[in-house]
Design an enzyme around this catalytic site. Structure first.
Site, PDB file in Angstrom:
ATOM      1  N   SER A  74       0.810  -1.217   0.000  1.00 61.56           N
ATOM      2  CA  SER A  74       0.000   0.000   0.000  1.00 61.56           C
ATOM      3  C   SER A  74       0.845   1.270   0.000  1.00 61.56           C
ATOM      4  O   SER A  74       2.014   1.263   0.394  1.00 61.56           O
ATOM      5  CB  SER A  74      -0.917   0.010   1.221  1.00 61.56           C
ATOM      6  OG  SER A  74      -1.679  -1.165   1.294  1.00 61.56           O
TER       7      SER A  74
HETATM    8  N1  SAH Z   1      -0.966  -5.025   3.935  1.00 60.71           N
HETATM    9  C1  SAH Z   1      -0.250  -5.319   2.692  1.00 60.71           C
HETATM   10  C2  SAH Z   1      -1.007  -4.866   1.447  1.00 60.71           C
HETATM   11  C3  SAH Z   1      -2.027  -5.812   1.153  1.00 60.71           C
HETATM   12  S1  SAH Z   1      -2.707  -5.945  -0.474  1.00 60.71           S
HETATM   13  C4  SAH Z   1       1.127  -4.709   2.683  1.00 60.71           C
HETATM   14  O1  SAH Z   1       1.455  -3.930   3.573  1.00 60.71           O
HETATM   15  O2  SAH Z   1       1.897  -5.042   1.789  1.00 60.71           O
HETATM   16  C5  SAH Z   1      -4.083  -6.953   0.080  1.00 60.71           C
HETATM   17  C6  SAH Z   1      -3.724  -8.369   0.477  1.00 60.71           C
HETATM   18  O3  SAH Z   1      -4.898  -8.948   1.014  1.00 60.71           O
HETATM   19  C7  SAH Z   1      -3.290  -9.243  -0.686  1.00 60.71           C
HETATM   20  O4  SAH Z   1      -2.055  -9.839  -0.408  1.00 60.71           O
HETATM   21  C8  SAH Z   1      -4.402 -10.283  -0.779  1.00 60.71           C
HETATM   22  O5  SAH Z   1      -3.952 -11.564  -1.197  1.00 60.71           O
HETATM   23  C9  SAH Z   1      -4.900 -10.321   0.653  1.00 60.71           C
HETATM   24  N2  SAH Z   1      -6.244 -10.855   0.860  1.00 60.71           N
HETATM   25  C10 SAH Z   1      -7.364 -10.641   0.121  1.00 60.71           C
HETATM   26  N3  SAH Z   1      -8.409 -11.323   0.645  1.00 60.71           N
HETATM   27  C11 SAH Z   1      -7.932 -11.966   1.763  1.00 60.71           C
HETATM   28  C12 SAH Z   1      -8.526 -12.840   2.728  1.00 60.71           C
HETATM   29  N4  SAH Z   1      -9.810 -13.202   2.676  1.00 60.71           N
HETATM   30  N5  SAH Z   1      -7.742 -13.300   3.722  1.00 60.71           N
HETATM   31  C13 SAH Z   1      -6.430 -12.963   3.803  1.00 60.71           C
HETATM   32  N6  SAH Z   1      -5.817 -12.166   2.908  1.00 60.71           N
HETATM   33  C14 SAH Z   1      -6.563 -11.665   1.895  1.00 60.71           C
END
Ligand code: SAH
Length: 234
Positions: A60
């Site tokens: 992000s």
């Molecule tokens: N917090 C992260 C950015 C995340 S992008 C960072 O600092 O880099 C969003 C993430 O959420 C992705 O990796 C995606 O695979 C995950 N995601 C989406 N749905 C999810 C779920 N139901 N459970 C766990 N992770 C999930």
């Protein structure tokens, strides 16, 4: 420009965007974002921009990481759940401001990479697991704080609100259509939930289930204006 100068510039950008909590700024300053960013984007590691990581996901935008962290009003006694580990960057920042950080990622290869980073940085108060974060982490609930870093639909997942302690806060991007997403802060009260809309954002979607190799992680037809994951939207 030196790394140090880039860091200072980013911290100034965050302050201008309303990140005033010195502990949040300190955590951003101390976590080496360059270790969470792919080699090809090293020169942008300290820019205020979301960047692609593997499997179509993103790390992000720093201003969103900082504002969401600040909105959680953390203290060092709290147990916190993050849904969507991704690169692990947001988890690393949170871990400096709470007692214990639990983080769940549905894509196994991303989780493995993030765990390697936590170990390399000796962030020993992070517990990470592969799973569907929409289910929360029942064995560790309730949580004082929950941060979701992928966009839910119009309502937060019920398992997550149930795992929030009374008096606790959840920060989550909501809005089925990503052109209309908002970060929402939900406070659990003795009688229910109070909801406060914060800022417009664009996040990758919260998806149900898990994937061990990252295949089939982007259902639906490709959208030319895909959300870029944790970006401030104007
Ligand atoms: N917090 C992260 C950015 C995340 S992008 C960072 O600092 O880099 C969003 C993430 O959420 C992705 O990796 C995606 O695979 C995950 N995601 C989406 N749905 C999810 C779920 N139901 N459970 C766990 N992770 C999930």
């Amino acid at each position: 420009m030196t790394l140090e100068a880039r860091k200072i510039r980013l911290l100034m950008t965050l302050r201008r965007a309303g990140v005033t909590d010195a502990r949040v700024l300190g955590a951003i300053e101390r976590i080496p974002r360059e270790l969470f960013v792919p080699d090809a984007f090293q020169d942008q590691a300290w820019e205020d921009t979301a960047l692609p990581i593997d499997l179509g996901q993103t790390i992000s935008q720093p201003v969103i990481v900082a504002l969401m962290t600040q909105a959680l009003e953390l203290d060092e006694r709290m147990a916190v759940l993050e849904v969507g580990t991704g690169s692990g960057y947001q988890a690393a920042v949170l871990s400096r401001l709470c007692r214990r950080l639990y983080t769940v990622e549905r894509l196994k290869p991303l989780l493995a990479e993030a765990e390697r980073r936590f170990q390399a940085l000796r962030l020993h108060n992070i517990t990470a697991r592969h799973g569907d974060g929409m289910r929360g982490w029942p064995e560790q609930a309730p949580f004082e704080r929950i941060l979701v870093t992928a966009a839910g639909g119009d309502e937060p997942p019920k398992d997550l609100t149930e795992q929030l302690r009374v008096g606790g806060l959840m920060v989550i991007p909501l809005g089925g259509d990503y052109r209309n997403q908002r970060v929402v802060r939900i406070r659990r009260t003795a009688s229910g939930f109070d909801r406060e809309e914060l800022w417009p954002v664009r996040f990758v979607p919260l998806l149900p289930g898990t994937s061990s190799d990252g295949s089939a992680n982007q259902p639906g037809s490709p959208d030319p204006a895909r959300p870029d994951g944790g970006t401030a939207a104007s």
